[in-house]
Structures are given as structure tokens and as C-alpha cells.
Design a protein around this motif. Sequence first.
Motif, PDB file in Angstrom:
ATOM      1  N   ALA B 212       1.222  -6.226  -4.074  1.00 43.75           N
ATOM      2  CA  ALA B 212       2.234  -5.204  -4.665  1.00 43.75           C
ATOM      3  C   ALA B 212       1.805  -3.891  -3.978  1.00 43.75           C
ATOM      4  O   ALA B 212       2.504  -2.978  -3.609  1.00 43.75           O
ATOM      5  N   PHE B 213       0.476  -3.491  -4.343  1.00 40.02           N
ATOM      6  CA  PHE B 213      -0.094  -2.403  -3.755  1.00 40.02           C
ATOM      7  C   PHE B 213       0.076  -2.333  -2.434  1.00 40.02           C
ATOM      8  O   PHE B 213       0.587  -1.123  -1.813  1.00 40.02           O
ATOM      9  N   GLN B 214      -0.324  -3.174  -1.515  1.00 40.42           N
ATOM     10  CA  GLN B 214       0.178  -2.908  -0.168  1.00 40.42           C
ATOM     11  C   GLN B 214       1.363  -2.874   0.328  1.00 40.42           C
ATOM     12  O   GLN B 214       1.669  -2.205   1.307  1.00 40.42           O
ATOM     13  N   ALA B 215       2.518  -3.547  -0.365  1.00 38.69           N
ATOM     14  CA  ALA B 215       3.841  -3.348  -0.115  1.00 38.69           C
ATOM     15  C   ALA B 215       4.224  -1.892  -0.501  1.00 38.69           C
ATOM     16  O   ALA B 215       4.814  -1.275   0.262  1.00 38.69           O
ATOM     17  N   MET B 217       2.353   0.813  -0.519  1.00 38.48           N
ATOM     18  CA  MET B 217       1.639   1.745   0.525  1.00 38.48           C
ATOM     19  C   MET B 217       2.546   1.673   1.665  1.00 38.48           C
ATOM     20  O   MET B 217       2.567   2.812   2.367  1.00 38.48           O
ATOM     21  N   THR B 218       2.880   0.440   2.024  1.00 37.69           N
ATOM     22  CA  THR B 218       3.712   0.447   3.330  1.00 37.69           C
ATOM     23  C   THR B 218       5.055   1.388   3.264  1.00 37.69           C
ATOM     24  O   THR B 218       5.293   2.253   3.939  1.00 37.69           O
ATOM     25  N   ARG B 219       5.578   1.038   2.145  1.00 35.48           N
ATOM     26  CA  ARG B 219       6.794   2.049   1.786  1.00 35.48           C
ATOM     27  C   ARG B 219       6.553   3.434   1.799  1.00 35.48           C
ATOM     28  O   ARG B 219       7.217   4.399   2.244  1.00 35.48           O
ATOM     29  N   ALA B 220       5.415   3.712   0.933  1.00 33.60           N
ATOM     30  CA  ALA B 220       5.090   5.106   1.027  1.00 33.60           C
ATOM     31  C   ALA B 220       4.837   5.844   2.266  1.00 33.60           C
ATOM     32  O   ALA B 220       5.269   6.993   2.285  1.00 33.60           O
ATOM     33  N   TYR B 221       4.180   5.355   3.100  1.00 29.09           N
ATOM     34  CA  TYR B 221       3.717   5.875   4.195  1.00 29.09           C
ATOM     35  C   TYR B 221       4.930   5.997   5.150  1.00 29.09           C
ATOM     36  O   TYR B 221       4.935   6.848   5.935  1.00 29.09           O
ATOM     37  N   ALA B 222       5.597   4.764   5.116  1.00 25.68           N
ATOM     38  CA  ALA B 222       6.825   5.078   6.091  1.00 25.68           C
ATOM     39  C   ALA B 222       7.768   6.110   5.756  1.00 25.68           C
ATOM     40  O   ALA B 222       8.290   6.823   6.727  1.00 25.68           O
ATOM     41  N   GLN B 223       7.914   6.079   4.309  1.00 26.64           N
ATOM     42  CA  GLN B 223       8.911   7.395   3.881  1.00 26.64           C
ATOM     43  C   GLN B 223       8.316   8.518   4.212  1.00 26.64           C
ATOM     44  O   GLN B 223       9.004   9.344   4.695  1.00 26.64           O
ATOM     45  N   ALA B 224       7.124   8.781   3.751  1.00 20.29           N
ATOM     46  CA  ALA B 224       6.313  10.060   4.047  1.00 20.29           C
ATOM     47  C   ALA B 224       6.453  10.541   5.538  1.00 20.29           C
ATOM     48  O   ALA B 224       6.436  11.768   5.808  1.00 20.29           O
TER      49      ALA B 224
END
Lengths: 174, 351
Positions: B212-215, B217-224
Motif C-alpha cells: 500500500a505504501f508503494q502504491a 508513493m507512486t501516486r504521490a510522486y506522479a501527481q507532484a
Amino acid sequence: MSHPHHAGLPAQAAAGAESGRGAGGLLRILGYPLALDRQYQPDTHMWVLPAGPGLVRIGMDALGIETSGTLAQLSFRAAGTGLAAGRPFGELEAAKFVGPLVSPVTGTLVTVNEAVAADPGLAEQDPFGAGWLIEAAVAGAAHDLPGLLADPDEITAWFAGKVEEYRLSGVIAQ
Amino acid sequence: MTSGRGAAAPATPASVGLLRVIDFGQVTPLRSQTLWHAVSYGVSGGQPATLSFARPSAPYVCVGYHRDLAEVDRDYCLAEGLPVYRRMVGGGPVYLDDGQLFFQICLPAAAVPVARLDALRLLLAPAVAAFRSAGVAARLDEDGEICAGDRKICGHGAGQIEDAVVVCGNLIERFDHERATRVLAVADPAQRAETLRLMRRYVAPTPVDAAAFQAAMTRAYAQALGLDAAPGKLTATEELCLADLDDRFTSADWLDGPRRASRQAARQVKVRAGVWTVAAQAGPAKVVASVVAGTVHRAWLTAPGLNGDTAAAERAVTGVPLPEVPGVLARFGEPGRQLAAAFAGADGKRI
């Protein structure tokens, strides 16, 4: 790299009401010291000061140092190493970020400031004096090197623009 | 820092706007370092921004680019079979094991603010968002640490490798505080015990679901970063670079570290930003102390002539801001002056 709000203004005017000449002949620009007796690489905040025939002294200005965070480590290439403008002559570590110390000149590294290597705090305390980083041999006129800001008005406008930019982005205190 | 091999081929138009996500899974200790360094050279050479994950299959020790190998207890590491590697990003010696999931976000340097403090905050902010998404009340504190309350929950380091900037961190699911302290070369028993105590107090695991953390992280960095995340893998050029890095990271020259000046002799250990211990000597006077937020937290003092005043001197400096310590010790006469000289070697800002 001149800030559009200051480009073309005389040095003192661009520096604004907070500015003035401080100790050691340094100008104060919006609270930060600036030496106008040298040239600057505007992207990296490196200064270049002629130090003899074909010889320059290189350091980092106060704004470049502050926006790096507290300097923890400095390491340098050995004397005799060739330097290329835009390429590293060493590394700086601050806030656990290791980044290149980017040479503003092409030439040869002649001397490393061992005092600043042993105590990086020197670069914070006296960035335009005892906190210099290296000396380099350069070809051509040391007072007019390619890619560097040399005109005092242009330097002042660039520096004031950078202070404003960093303040607006929250990197340095208002 | 330069690569032994040329960097990867330029990005194709299709890779523009892409966040490459590589989950290396569980890998050897060596590869848990060299894989993301290879990615950094690839991004420097034109590969897209990349978020990577790796978990070491076995424990080991890693020192920051500039740090002295003497800060690590090599004999203990050898006896315990713990490899020691030097990374190309900053920070101190750290203990890593399979209770920690490591992440790295790597971008072209041109896409990152030149002001390093700015760059660090921008590139750590999505990790904070991911921790929060995973249910941890994380924040980026004023020292730039990812914390929950006043406890550090994520170790990080950053660096520019050629023309790429990389920020690394970890999700600490389990943390062996004792071993993380034991791998450090700390000769003084009082300093070692205090370091362990503070490590337990100020470094906390956050055992959330790693997937869940990896998912998150992926969302957060893609969005940012305004990028589209897509799974990826190393390019052939990055694979070649990886082989070079494997050689480099296991060489004695690399492990010795870059040319740097010798520093003062005080032994200082940082537990988290603003929390550290020191053992320092000046002549016959010896100081062991812990410092929290610039103030002496505990102190153990030794000086000839202090005699029955030792406990009084230790009490006197406790709770005192470091710059005021010499003034406080002055009332203990010559032993106090000697102790003040020992304290002068303490500078937690540059650990």
C-alpha cells in the motif's frame, strides 16, 4: 540571468532600501553581503577573483551557501586536475545532499583551501574571504572570463533578483 | 561524481512525461545500492524520471559519500558478516536490513531547483504524503526530517550524480536499534549506551503495509511531478553501468572515500537531526554528552581536580544551551575550563 524587475538599474537602486555598504567593502543586498570586486557564475553562485597573472581564486557567495543548508563536508579534486567550466571540481554536502561544486572556469586546479576543507563553517562565516575554495590557473584575461557576470550593476541586479526568488519560494527567510 | 561508463541513451519522445517505476524487489545488499545508482546514471543520460524500490535480502552497513570509514566498527561487521558499502549520497553510517523498504526518486538535475534545500523539501514532500496515505501522521519537520511527532520515521539522503538528482529514503517496518548502534565505532561505553537510548527514543518504525505504501508513493510522486506512472525496468545501458558499479562499490579505493581534510577528534553520533551524542577530550578532561535541540540533555564529566564536584558539574550543564556551557563550567575553576575546552569540540551542525 538578470532578474527582470532589476535589469538595467544601477547597483545601488537595484539593491533596494535595505542595502548598503558593510564591513570589508561588502555591499549588503536585501540583507546578504555581496562583493563587487569579482565575477559571478549566476547559476551556481560561484565567484571568481583574479589572484595573480593567469590565476583566479574561486568561492561561493553567501546566498549559494545559505540555500545549500549547513555545510557538513567539502571535498575537492587534487591540485593539478584539469577544470572545465560547468563541470565539478569537488563536492559539497549539506542537509545530507551531496552535490557538485561546479567550476565557473576552464583551467587547472592549483590550490585547495585546506582550511575550508577542514572547517566548512569558514565558507559560511566569510564566504568572500577566508572561505574561498580553490585557486585555478586560467588562460586569457582573468578579469574577463566567458560566461560570468562582471559588470557591478548586472551583478547587483542578478543577486537582488535571486534573493527575492528564494524568499518567494520559501528557501530563505522573508 | 562520474560514471565509469557512458550514460544511457537519450529518452525517446514517448518517455517524456513518464515516471518510470521500478520495483527491484528483494536484492542482495550490494545490489540494493548499485541498482539505484545505475538508474541515476541512466536518468542523467536521458532516461525518464524514475521511482524505484528495493529491499535488501540481508543486513549490511552503508556510509555516506563523505563519511570516514572509521565511524564504522569494521571488526564487528566482519565478525557478523555485515558488508560495508559507500553510497554516493549524503548522511552518516547506517544499518540496513530486510525490515526496511528503500525508495529512490531520481530526476534530471535540470528539473530540480538549484537551491538544495528547496529541492530536498520538494522531493521529500510526496513521500510524506505517501506515509500519510498509509495511515502514518508524518510531517516534514523544520530540520528536513520525515517525522511522526518528534520521532524520525524515514532516513533519507540525496545527491547529484552527473546530471541527475536522486533522493533516497526508507519505510522502516522493523528497526533493530541495538544493531544500528552496535555497528558504529563508539569506544566510550557511556556514549554507546546513550546513543542507543536516544536511538530508541527518536527513531521509530512505522509497520504499515508495504504494498500500500508503494502504491501511495507512486501516486504521490506522479501527481507532484505531473507525470504518468508506468512500470519499467533497467535499459541495457543501465545494466552495463550496474556491472561497473558492482565492481566500483566492492573496491577498496571506493570504500575509502573521496579525498578530504582530516577533521577534529571529537566522536559525534547523530541520531536524528538535532539529536546527537559526543565524546570529546581536552588534555586530561573528558566529556560524554547527549544534545537535544541545542541543549545538553545528559552529561558525564571527568577532570582531575573536579573531585566531589563531578555530580554538581554534570547537573549544572544539564539543560544548558551548548554556547552557554563554558560560562556555566567557569565556576568550577581550572577543571571547569578544561571541560569547556572539551565541549568546544562538539558541533552537531556538521555531523
